[in-house]
Design a protein around this motif. Sequence first.
Motif, PDB file in Angstrom:
ATOM      1  N   THR A 130      20.823  12.144 -38.971  1.00 21.90           N
ATOM      2  CA  THR A 130      19.849  13.242 -38.979  1.00 21.90           C
ATOM      3  C   THR A 130      19.145  13.339 -37.633  1.00 21.90           C
ATOM      4  OG1 THR A 130      19.486  12.966 -41.360  1.00 21.90           O
ATOM      5  CG2 THR A 130      17.794  14.151 -40.120  1.00 21.90           C
ATOM      6  N   ARG A 131      18.782  12.196 -37.065  1.00 21.05           N
ATOM      7  CA  ARG A 131      18.121  12.205 -35.757  1.00 21.05           C
ATOM      8  C   ARG A 131      19.060  12.750 -34.677  1.00 21.05           C
ATOM      9  NH1 ARG A 131      16.592   9.533 -31.142  1.00 21.05           N
ATOM     10  NH2 ARG A 131      14.335   9.530 -30.740  1.00 21.05           N
ATOM     11  N   GLN A 132      20.330  12.362 -34.747  1.00 21.84           N
ATOM     12  CA  GLN A 132      21.296  12.888 -33.783  1.00 21.84           C
ATOM     13  C   GLN A 132      21.483  14.388 -33.946  1.00 21.84           C
ATOM     14  OE1 GLN A 132      21.278  10.092 -31.528  1.00 21.84           O
ATOM     15  NE2 GLN A 132      23.034  11.391 -31.079  1.00 21.84           N
ATOM     16  N   PHE A 133      21.389  14.857 -35.183  1.00 25.99           N
ATOM     17  CA  PHE A 133      21.491  16.290 -35.447  1.00 25.99           C
ATOM     18  C   PHE A 133      20.326  17.028 -34.789  1.00 25.99           C
ATOM     19  CE2 PHE A 133      20.178  19.888 -38.153  1.00 25.99           C
ATOM     20  CZ  PHE A 133      21.298  20.698 -37.999  1.00 25.99           C
ATOM     21  N   VAL A 134      19.117  16.454 -34.882  1.00 16.23           N
ATOM     22  CA  VAL A 134      17.947  17.061 -34.231  1.00 16.23           C
ATOM     23  C   VAL A 134      18.161  17.150 -32.727  1.00 16.23           C
ATOM     24  CG1 VAL A 134      15.505  16.718 -33.698  1.00 16.23           C
ATOM     25  CG2 VAL A 134      16.321  16.350 -36.022  1.00 16.23           C
ATOM     26  N   ILE A 135      18.650  16.071 -32.138  1.00 16.29           N
ATOM     27  CA  ILE A 135      18.910  16.060 -30.697  1.00 16.29           C
ATOM     28  C   ILE A 135      19.950  17.116 -30.338  1.00 16.29           C
ATOM     29  CG2 ILE A 135      19.852  14.679 -28.799  1.00 16.29           C
ATOM     30  CD1 ILE A 135      18.647  12.213 -30.176  1.00 16.29           C
ATOM     31  N   TYR A 136      20.988  17.221 -31.158  1.00 17.34           N
ATOM     32  CA  TYR A 136      22.034  18.223 -30.914  1.00 17.34           C
ATOM     33  C   TYR A 136      21.460  19.635 -30.950  1.00 17.34           C
ATOM     34  CZ  TYR A 136      25.774  21.456 -32.152  1.00 17.34           C
ATOM     35  OH  TYR A 136      26.605  22.551 -32.202  1.00 17.34           O
ATOM     36  N   MET A 137      20.621  19.921 -31.949  1.00 15.46           N
ATOM     37  CA  MET A 137      20.057  21.261 -32.075  1.00 15.46           C
ATOM     38  C   MET A 137      19.121  21.590 -30.912  1.00 15.46           C
ATOM     39  SD  MET A 137      21.485  22.638 -34.653  1.00 15.46           S
ATOM     40  CE  MET A 137      20.494  24.128 -34.802  1.00 15.46           C
ATOM     41  N   LEU A 138      18.328  20.622 -30.472  1.00 20.66           N
ATOM     42  CA  LEU A 138      17.445  20.854 -29.333  1.00 20.66           C
ATOM     43  C   LEU A 138      18.246  21.083 -28.056  1.00 20.66           C
ATOM     44  CD1 LEU A 138      14.457  18.373 -29.863  1.00 20.66           C
ATOM     45  CD2 LEU A 138      14.382  20.859 -29.868  1.00 20.66           C
ATOM     46  N   ASN A 139      19.296  20.276 -27.863  1.00 19.51           N
ATOM     47  CA  ASN A 139      20.146  20.451 -26.681  1.00 19.51           C
ATOM     48  C   ASN A 139      20.853  21.804 -26.714  1.00 19.51           C
ATOM     49  OD1 ASN A 139      19.505  17.997 -25.511  1.00 19.51           O
ATOM     50  ND2 ASN A 139      21.205  16.909 -26.487  1.00 19.51           N
ATOM     51  N   ARG A 140      21.214  22.228 -27.905  1.00 19.74           N
ATOM     52  CA  ARG A 140      21.842  23.542 -28.049  1.00 19.74           C
ATOM     53  C   ARG A 140      20.869  24.654 -27.663  1.00 19.74           C
ATOM     54  NH1 ARG A 140      24.178  25.824 -33.824  1.00 19.74           N
ATOM     55  NH2 ARG A 140      24.750  27.922 -33.114  1.00 19.74           N
ATOM     56  N   TYR A 141      19.604  24.509 -28.077  1.00 19.81           N
ATOM     57  CA  TYR A 141      18.592  25.500 -27.714  1.00 19.81           C
ATOM     58  C   TYR A 141      18.328  25.490 -26.205  1.00 19.81           C
ATOM     59  CZ  TYR A 141      14.154  27.923 -27.306  1.00 19.81           C
ATOM     60  OH  TYR A 141      13.159  28.786 -26.915  1.00 19.81           O
ATOM     61  N   ILE A 142      18.292  24.300 -25.624  1.00 20.75           N
ATOM     62  CA  ILE A 142      18.097  24.191 -24.177  1.00 20.75           C
ATOM     63  C   ILE A 142      19.224  24.884 -23.424  1.00 20.75           C
ATOM     64  CG2 ILE A 142      18.073  22.564 -22.247  1.00 20.75           C
ATOM     65  CD1 ILE A 142      16.578  20.611 -24.132  1.00 20.75           C
ATOM     66  N   ASP A 143      20.467  24.626 -23.848  1.00 20.33           N
ATOM     67  CA  ASP A 143      21.619  25.284 -23.206  1.00 20.33           C
ATOM     68  C   ASP A 143      21.539  26.796 -23.344  1.00 20.33           C
ATOM     69  OD1 ASP A 143      22.645  22.849 -22.452  1.00 20.33           O
ATOM     70  OD2 ASP A 143      24.023  22.683 -24.144  1.00 20.33           O
ATOM     71  N   LYS A 144      21.140  27.264 -24.523  1.00 23.07           N
ATOM     72  CA  LYS A 144      21.002  28.696 -24.759  1.00 23.07           C
ATOM     73  C   LYS A 144      19.933  29.289 -23.845  1.00 23.07           C
ATOM     74  CE  LYS A 144      19.919  32.054 -28.401  1.00 23.07           C
ATOM     75  NZ  LYS A 144      19.550  32.203 -29.851  1.00 23.07           N
ATOM     76  N   SER A 145      18.832  28.560 -23.660  1.00 18.12           N
ATOM     77  CA  SER A 145      17.752  29.025 -22.792  1.00 18.12           C
ATOM     78  C   SER A 145      18.202  29.088 -21.338  1.00 18.12           C
ATOM     79  CB  SER A 145      16.539  28.094 -22.919  1.00 18.12           C
ATOM     80  OG  SER A 145      16.057  28.070 -24.240  1.00 18.12           O
ATOM     81  N   PHE A 146      18.987  28.106 -20.919  1.00 21.06           N
ATOM     82  CA  PHE A 146      19.520  28.133 -19.555  1.00 21.06           C
ATOM     83  C   PHE A 146      20.386  29.369 -19.340  1.00 21.06           C
ATOM     84  CE2 PHE A 146      19.401  23.340 -18.284  1.00 21.06           C
ATOM     85  CZ  PHE A 146      18.026  23.360 -18.419  1.00 21.06           C
ATOM     86  N   ARG A 147      21.253  29.641 -20.311  1.00 19.83           N
ATOM     87  CA  ARG A 147      22.170  30.773 -20.161  1.00 19.83           C
ATOM     88  C   ARG A 147      21.430  32.107 -20.196  1.00 19.83           C
ATOM     89  NH1 ARG A 147      25.099  27.808 -23.984  1.00 19.83           N
ATOM     90  NH2 ARG A 147      24.545  29.342 -25.587  1.00 19.83           N
ATOM     91  N   SER A 148      20.399  32.197 -21.046  1.00 19.25           N
ATOM     92  CA  SER A 148      19.730  33.485 -21.222  1.00 19.25           C
ATOM     93  C   SER A 148      18.827  33.843 -20.055  1.00 19.25           C
ATOM     94  CB  SER A 148      18.932  33.483 -22.522  1.00 19.25           C
ATOM     95  OG  SER A 148      17.863  32.548 -22.450  1.00 19.25           O
ATOM     96  N   ASP A 149      18.114  32.853 -19.491  1.00 22.78           N
ATOM     97  CA  ASP A 149      17.195  33.203 -18.404  1.00 22.78           C
ATOM     98  C   ASP A 149      16.906  32.102 -17.394  1.00 22.78           C
ATOM     99  OD1 ASP A 149      15.630  32.430 -20.970  1.00 22.78           O
ATOM    100  OD2 ASP A 149      14.135  32.154 -19.417  1.00 22.78           O
ATOM    101  N   LEU A 150      16.919  30.828 -17.767  1.00 23.99           N
ATOM    102  CA  LEU A 150      16.483  29.792 -16.834  1.00 23.99           C
ATOM    103  C   LEU A 150      17.479  29.517 -15.722  1.00 23.99           C
ATOM    104  CD1 LEU A 150      14.700  27.270 -19.235  1.00 23.99           C
ATOM    105  CD2 LEU A 150      13.683  28.932 -17.665  1.00 23.99           C
ATOM    106  N   ASN A 151      18.714  29.949 -15.880  1.00 16.01           N
ATOM    107  CA  ASN A 151      19.685  29.850 -14.777  1.00 16.01           C
ATOM    108  C   ASN A 151      19.618  31.052 -13.843  1.00 16.01           C
ATOM    109  OD1 ASN A 151      20.793  27.334 -15.328  1.00 16.01           O
ATOM    110  ND2 ASN A 151      22.379  28.161 -16.684  1.00 16.01           N
TER     111      ASN A 151
END
Length: 224
Positions: free
Chosen positions: A74-95
């Motif tokens: 479950t903890r690894q799932f949380v980390i995965y979801m946060l990393n997924r959101y971070i990647d999405k944020s990079f692609r949408s605007d932070l890059n």
Amino acid sequence: MAGIQIRKYRDDDAETVKEIFTNGLSEHVPSSFMHILKQPLTQMVLMCLFCALMASSRSFLLPILAATLFLAGTRQFVIYMLNRYIDKSFRSDLNKISEVYMQQKDSCFWVAEIDGRVVGCVACLPAARSPGCLELKRMSVRRSHRGMGIAKALCKTVADFTRDRGFPAVILYTSTVQTDAQKLYEHMGYTRLREFAIPELVGKILNFTLIEYRLDLQADGKKD
């Protein structure tokens, strides 16, 4: 507030901004993990797993081991979801901060600097869900520099920008696990409008909700 400079983003700030944003989100792994553990569905699955293994093996060792693995997963799932959101944020605007925020009308990105070091950031752009308002986004301050009024200064910068552009309000969204952010926004005069589940199926199942806040302003200027 002494020594804090709020300035507009420059291209050489890119990597530092992404680092601050990533580290800030990663801090929410423990609170997100605890939120999931408190959900009835999670507790039911854990209890059923424990009882089923206890009945079949007639031993405490296997159920305890399985529960431990479930919690670790479950903890690894949380980390995965946060990393997924971070990647999405990079692609949408932070890059592409300059393109999204600095070259568009009624948008801007700022950094907070102390002694030449970038220690915080914030942005705003026209709100997609609230036409006629601006949305505060990407607020984050280095953990080592919190409690110095930096977040308040960044919030005020967005409010002043929004007011000067003639918009009536600032909108923002934060998650239920970001309790410090909620306290900050409410202290700055934001009103909690509503809570809603994130649109993804996993968010709905785990009751992971977002909070919408609004800060009403008295316009002193007009939009360009």
